[in-house]
Write a protein that holds these residues in place. Structure first.
Motif, PDB file in Angstrom:
ATOM      1  N   LEU A 190       4.364  50.927  77.380  1.00 53.86           N
ATOM      2  CA  LEU A 190       5.029  50.286  78.523  1.00 53.86           C
ATOM      3  C   LEU A 190       5.506  48.880  78.148  1.00 53.86           C
ATOM      4  O   LEU A 190       6.621  48.471  78.505  1.00 53.86           O
ATOM      5  CB  LEU A 190       4.059  50.204  79.712  1.00 53.86           C
ATOM      6  N   VAL A 191       4.674  48.147  77.419  1.00 47.77           N
ATOM      7  CA  VAL A 191       5.063  46.789  76.999  1.00 47.77           C
ATOM      8  C   VAL A 191       6.265  46.876  76.049  1.00 47.77           C
ATOM      9  O   VAL A 191       7.239  46.121  76.171  1.00 47.77           O
ATOM     10  CB  VAL A 191       3.879  46.035  76.341  1.00 47.77           C
ATOM     11  N   ALA A 192       6.205  47.833  75.115  1.00 47.02           N
ATOM     12  CA  ALA A 192       7.307  47.979  74.147  1.00 47.02           C
ATOM     13  C   ALA A 192       8.626  48.234  74.867  1.00 47.02           C
ATOM     14  O   ALA A 192       9.657  47.627  74.557  1.00 47.02           O
ATOM     15  CB  ALA A 192       6.996  49.114  73.179  1.00 47.02           C
ATOM     16  N   ARG A 193       8.594  49.109  75.868  1.00 49.56           N
ATOM     17  CA  ARG A 193       9.830  49.398  76.606  1.00 49.56           C
ATOM     18  C   ARG A 193      10.292  48.155  77.365  1.00 49.56           C
ATOM     19  O   ARG A 193      11.472  47.809  77.354  1.00 49.56           O
ATOM     20  CB  ARG A 193       9.581  50.556  77.574  1.00 49.56           C
ATOM     21  N   ALA A 194       9.333  47.489  78.033  1.00 47.58           N
ATOM     22  CA  ALA A 194       9.701  46.356  78.895  1.00 47.58           C
ATOM     23  C   ALA A 194      10.296  45.192  78.116  1.00 47.58           C
ATOM     24  O   ALA A 194      11.200  44.518  78.612  1.00 47.58           O
ATOM     25  CB  ALA A 194       8.477  45.895  79.685  1.00 47.58           C
ATOM     26  N   VAL A 195       9.802  44.937  76.908  1.00 48.36           N
ATOM     27  CA  VAL A 195      10.344  43.791  76.143  1.00 48.36           C
ATOM     28  C   VAL A 195      11.496  44.227  75.238  1.00 48.36           C
ATOM     29  O   VAL A 195      12.019  43.430  74.467  1.00 48.36           O
ATOM     30  CB  VAL A 195       9.246  43.061  75.313  1.00 48.36           C
ATOM     31  N   GLY A 196      11.876  45.500  75.324  1.00 45.40           N
ATOM     32  CA  GLY A 196      12.977  46.006  74.496  1.00 45.40           C
ATOM     33  C   GLY A 196      12.637  45.917  73.020  1.00 45.40           C
ATOM     34  O   GLY A 196      13.463  45.513  72.197  1.00 45.40           O
ATOM     35  N   ALA A 197      11.403  46.302  72.662  1.00 47.22           N
ATOM     36  CA  ALA A 197      10.952  46.191  71.268  1.00 47.22           C
ATOM     37  C   ALA A 197      11.790  47.065  70.340  1.00 47.22           C
ATOM     38  O   ALA A 197      12.378  48.064  70.761  1.00 47.22           O
ATOM     39  CB  ALA A 197       9.482  46.594  71.182  1.00 47.22           C
ATOM     40  N   ASP A 198      11.852  46.668  69.082  1.00 46.60           N
ATOM     41  CA  ASP A 198      12.524  47.486  68.070  1.00 46.60           C
ATOM     42  C   ASP A 198      11.563  48.532  67.521  1.00 46.60           C
ATOM     43  O   ASP A 198      11.986  49.547  66.969  1.00 46.60           O
ATOM     44  CB  ASP A 198      13.010  46.593  66.927  1.00 46.60           C
ATOM     45  N   LEU A 199      10.260  48.242  67.664  1.00 42.96           N
ATOM     46  CA  LEU A 199       9.265  49.146  67.107  1.00 42.96           C
ATOM     47  C   LEU A 199       7.960  48.996  67.879  1.00 42.96           C
ATOM     48  O   LEU A 199       7.573  47.879  68.243  1.00 42.96           O
ATOM     49  CB  LEU A 199       9.024  48.786  65.626  1.00 42.96           C
ATOM     50  N   TYR A 200       7.287  50.126  68.123  1.00 45.68           N
ATOM     51  CA  TYR A 200       5.954  50.106  68.732  1.00 45.68           C
ATOM     52  C   TYR A 200       4.963  50.562  67.662  1.00 45.68           C
ATOM     53  O   TYR A 200       4.968  51.719  67.262  1.00 45.68           O
ATOM     54  CB  TYR A 200       5.931  51.042  69.946  1.00 45.68           C
ATOM     55  N   GLU A 201       4.142  49.623  67.188  1.00 42.38           N
ATOM     56  CA  GLU A 201       3.135  49.981  66.181  1.00 42.38           C
ATOM     57  C   GLU A 201       1.818  50.320  66.880  1.00 42.38           C
ATOM     58  O   GLU A 201       1.356  49.562  67.738  1.00 42.38           O
ATOM     59  CB  GLU A 201       2.878  48.814  65.228  1.00 42.38           C
TER      60      GLU A 201
END
Ligand code: ASP
Length: 434
Positions: A190-201
């Motif tokens: 959810l955090v990765a999507r919300a901050v528009g991450a390039d990668l979720y490790e």
């Protein structure tokens, strides 16, 4: 600069030595700006997870038993981490608050992530951001993904770095709610999507996914790339690398997930990617997985193929009894329904009586103790010879194939075998396909 969201699981943050490894990983790449943390997990095979201790405290308090010895164990675990890391942290005040809310189940369960993230934030010198402010649950306890995305995105939009506790959030009135076990994976996503991450490790204690279950198959090789859909198929069949609900938020945003090993940070791990970004894998098949516990009900009736609505009626009977079906292989005058054995057993007699009454079949039979095997891979699409290899493996294993199912999507081939044949079947499939 790119943004990476890095989630560290319980074993990665089980003690001070693991905290040091985590700091080295975070500091080796400034792109790792958002960190999601689990509660301390097991330090050895017979250790207890802090989350389990917290649930135990709540259960003791609820039945008016004394939770003090368990609370002391929790305090001791955090004290050891804090002292060994040499940081300033007011654990006493935190524990006093927790002690005053012992009977709140989700609140208690969430305190492992809450405390561990606060300690990690202090150790890293990075601000702590409480998930309760933005990870939103509905009153029925289900997560509200879209509202969470909006709230998290606006809360973190001007934040450079943060440590966010996994596993929990709150409902509209501020009552703490948790995901199901292992749910810190979902928070990370959810955090990765919300901050528009390039990668979720997703940092854990294995170097990614393996081609087959290592408890059944000898030394299976790691898988470098897997698509979200392949992962879904394999997880359903028993391969577990990630919480089931963790794929949905990042998949929506097309963000790849990288499963990494905190104890072997040089290993590349497994990349979970959208289908259009799947690298050409070495083999057409990405993995195999199998699960026991199925039954196959076969209904036979002469001239069935001319009877419009027969299939619909049969499936409606299962649906009415709350039984979901897995597969539905059919012949000219036979139709089979594959279901999970446990729920079916409870309804078996009632379902049979209804089939007799509604469909007047010539014969009904049940194959019990079936294991389903999924051979999964986008690379199988249009590839020739894969099924030949699958059946060659079954022949070599001396296994009788009880049922087969393959849709036109060609992403998986499903086999049904006797439960006792599952290990040898998986081993031979691995030898043939990996
Ligand atoms: N600590 C929680 C559990 O043990 C959540 C997690 O670790 O992801 O299930």
């Amino acid at each position: 600069m790119k943004t990476i969201v890095a989630k560290f699981g319980g074993s990665s943050l089980a003690d001070a030595a693991q905290f040091r490894k985590v700091r080295a990983i975070i500091e080796s790449d400034p792109q790792r700006r958002f960190i999601v943390a689990s509660a301390p997990g097991r330090r050895s095979a017979n250790d207890v997870k802090v989350t389990d201790l917290l649930y135990e405290c709540q259960a003791l308090a609820a039945r008016h038993a004394d939770p003090t010895p368990v609370l002391d164990q929790i305090t001791a675990r955090f004290t050891e981490i804090i002292e060994d890391l040499g940081i300033e942290f007011d654990l006493q005040t935190e524990m006093a608050i927790i002690r005053s809310r012992l009977r709140e189940r989700d609140y208690m369960a969430s305190r492992g992530e809450y405390l561990n993230s606060k300690i990690l934030a202090a150790y890293l010198g990075v601000p702590f951001y409480d998930a309760a402010e933005s990870v939103r649950f509905l009153r029925n306890g289900r997560p509200d993904y879209e509202l969470t995305n909006e709230l998290l995105a606006s809360a973190l939009s001007n934040v450079d770095r943060a440590v966010v506790p996994g596993f929990y959030g709150a409902d509209a009135s501020g009552v703490i709610r948790t995901f199901s076990r292992g749910g810190s994976d979902v928070t990370g996503s959810l955090v990765a999507r919300a901050v528009g991450a390039d990668l979720y490790e997703n940092w854990t204690d294995v170097s990614g996914m393996l081609f087959a279950d290592p408890r059944v198959v000898k030394d299976p090789r790691p898988v470098a790339f897997v698509t979200y859909r392949e992962l879904r198929e394999l997880s359903y069949m028993g391969a577990s690398v990630l919480h089931e609900d963790a794929v949905f938020p990042v998949r929506k945003a097309g963000i790849p997930i990288n499963i990494r090993n905190t104890n072997r940070p040089a290993d590349a791990g497994t990349m979970i990617v959208p289908v259009d970004r799947a690298e050409q894998s070495e083999t057409a098949v990405t993995g195999v997985a199998g699960r026991p516990g199925f039954a196959c009900i076969t209904v036979e009736k002469g001239m069935m193929n001319g009877e419009i609505g027969f299939g619909a009626k049969l499936l409606t009977i299962f649906a009415k009894h709350g039984i979901s079906f897995e597969h539905c292989p059919s012949g000219i005058d036979t139709m089979s329904v594959v279901v999970a054995s446990a729920p079916f057993e409870a309804e078996r007699d009632a379902i049979f009586a209804e089939i007799e009454k509604e469909l007047r079949p010539d014969h009904i039979s049940v194959d019990d103790s079936i294991a389903l095997i999924a051979v999964v891979g986008h690379g199988m699409m249009g590839a020739r010879g894969i099924s030949a290899k699958v059946f060659h493996a079954m022949h070599k294993a001396g296994v009788n194939v009880r049922l087969i199912d393959q849709g036109p999507g060609e992403m998986n081939i499903i086999l049904g075998v006797a439960e006792s044949d599952l290990p040898i079947a998986l081993q031979e499939l691995y030898n043939e396909l990996s």
